[in-house]
Design a protein around this motif. Structure first.
Motif, mmCIF file in Angstrom:
data_model
loop_
_atom_site.group_PDB
_atom_site.id
_atom_site.type_symbol
_atom_site.label_atom_id
_atom_site.label_comp_id
_atom_site.label_asym_id
_atom_site.label_seq_id
_atom_site.Cartn_x
_atom_site.Cartn_y
_atom_site.Cartn_z
ATOM 1 N N ASP A 2 0.828 -1.212 0.000
ATOM 2 C CA ASP A 2 0.000 0.000 0.000
ATOM 3 C C ASP A 2 0.858 1.256 0.000
ATOM 4 O O ASP A 2 0.583 2.223 -0.722
ATOM 5 N N ARG A 32 -1.948 -1.339 -11.059
ATOM 6 C CA ARG A 32 -2.886 -2.182 -10.304
ATOM 7 C C ARG A 32 -2.124 -3.405 -9.821
ATOM 8 O O ARG A 32 -1.585 -4.159 -10.637
ATOM 9 N N ARG A 34 -1.817 -6.258 -6.110
ATOM 10 C CA ARG A 34 -1.920 -6.654 -4.711
ATOM 11 C C ARG A 34 -0.914 -7.787 -4.501
ATOM 12 O O ARG A 34 -0.592 -8.511 -5.445
ATOM 13 N N SER A 36 -1.212 -10.631 -3.411
ATOM 14 C CA SER A 36 -1.772 -11.955 -3.699
ATOM 15 C C SER A 36 -1.844 -12.285 -5.184
ATOM 16 O O SER A 36 -2.212 -13.411 -5.555
ATOM 17 N N ALA A 37 -1.489 -11.350 -6.059
ATOM 18 C CA ALA A 37 -1.631 -11.559 -7.503
ATOM 19 C C ALA A 37 -0.850 -12.786 -7.967
ATOM 20 O O ALA A 37 0.268 -13.034 -7.530
ATOM 21 N N ARG A 38 -1.464 -13.524 -8.878
ATOM 22 C CA ARG A 38 -0.843 -14.728 -9.431
ATOM 23 C C ARG A 38 -0.373 -14.529 -10.870
ATOM 24 O O ARG A 38 0.433 -15.300 -11.373
ATOM 25 N N ASP A 78 -9.546 -7.851 -11.527
ATOM 26 C CA ASP A 78 -9.455 -8.295 -10.135
ATOM 27 C C ASP A 78 -7.990 -8.233 -9.705
ATOM 28 O O ASP A 78 -7.223 -9.164 -9.939
ATOM 29 N N GLU A 79 -7.605 -7.120 -9.091
ATOM 30 C CA GLU A 79 -6.190 -6.922 -8.789
ATOM 31 C C GLU A 79 -5.681 -7.836 -7.669
ATOM 32 O O GLU A 79 -4.479 -7.925 -7.462
ATOM 33 N N THR A 80 -6.564 -8.535 -6.977
ATOM 34 C CA THR A 80 -6.090 -9.518 -6.005
ATOM 35 C C THR A 80 -5.513 -10.742 -6.707
ATOM 36 O O THR A 80 -4.768 -11.512 -6.100
ATOM 37 N N ARG A 81 -5.849 -10.906 -7.998
ATOM 38 C CA ARG A 81 -5.363 -12.058 -8.762
ATOM 39 C C ARG A 81 -4.498 -11.664 -9.944
ATOM 40 O O ARG A 81 -3.647 -12.445 -10.376
ATOM 41 N N ALA A 83 -2.058 -8.594 -11.522
ATOM 42 C CA ALA A 83 -1.344 -7.312 -11.443
ATOM 43 C C ALA A 83 -1.144 -6.787 -12.861
ATOM 44 O O ALA A 83 -0.775 -7.556 -13.761
ATOM 45 N N HIS A 120 3.668 -14.258 -5.134
ATOM 46 C CA HIS A 120 2.822 -15.395 -5.521
ATOM 47 C C HIS A 120 2.597 -15.502 -7.024
ATOM 48 O O HIS A 120 1.753 -16.280 -7.473
#
Length: 198
Positions: A2, A32, A34, A36-38, A78-81, A83, A120
């Motif tokens: 962040d 973009r 996070r 957790s991005a794969r 979905d930036e959690t997955r 980037a 990740h």
């Protein structure tokens, strides 16, 4: 992450450079990610529409890229997955009617720090020559690098830029559609749908 993203979004290192282009625009970093991005989409730099919207690939290039990947917009953003980190975070401007390349200063300043925050990642998609040189360490041009896509599996698949300007390239290289795209879509699904790390 962040704190780093806040630093990037406040970056004005290239303000003077951009002010001297035909567009005379101010910096607006578009990034973009996070932890957790794969999947990482490593593009070149935002265009004018992305500069205006503040969201990557909100143009015809994005439509083509999402088709290549087999993704709908809600999953793509979905930036959690996923980037989305271009080599230059701001629209670099025009000179003599053509897009300027992303300033190397951007990658030198931010890229290694960002990559360290993405532990990740399962698949990297370097889009275009500048991203391919940084992420794959290649010295070949885009056509040679993309033609050798199998050499970079399973962790990366190099792609040409999905711009309309590359439509002729796609017609000259039908193997991209017949050979590479099915593997790309499979690897994207594997990266996004596999069991969580750790």
């Amino acid at each position: 992450m962040d704190s780093l993203l806040s630093e990037i979004r406040a970056c004005t290192l290239c303000a003077q450079r951009f002010a001297q282009t035909e567009t005379g625009h101010a910096p607006r970093p578009v990034v973009r990610a996070r932890p957790s991005a794969r999947l990482l989409i490593a593009g070149q730099a935002p265009g004018t529409r992305v500069h205006a919207s503040g969201q990557p690939f909100t143009d015809a290039s994005g439509d083509r890229l999402r088709d290549w990947l087999g993704l709908q917009p809600d999953e793509f953003y979905d930036e959690t997955r996923i980037a989305i980190l271009p080599m230059g975070f701001c629209f670099p401007g025009y000179r003599k009617g053509a897009d300027l390349p992303p300033p190397a200063l951007c990658a030198r300043t931010w890229r290694a720090r960002l990559m360290a925050e993405l532990p990740h990642l399962r698949l990297v998609l370097p889009v275009g020559g500048i991203a391919q040189k940084w992420h794959l360490g290649v010295k070949t041009g885009v056509t040679q690098t993309v033609a050798a896509w199998r050499d970079h599996l399973p962790g990366a698949i190099p792609l040409p830029h999905p711009s309309w300007r590359n439509t002729a390239w796609l017609k000259r290289n039908p193997w991209f559609d017949t050979d590479l795209l099915p593997v790309l879509r499979t690897r994207v699904r594997e990266a996004l749908d596999g069991e969580p790390d750790g």
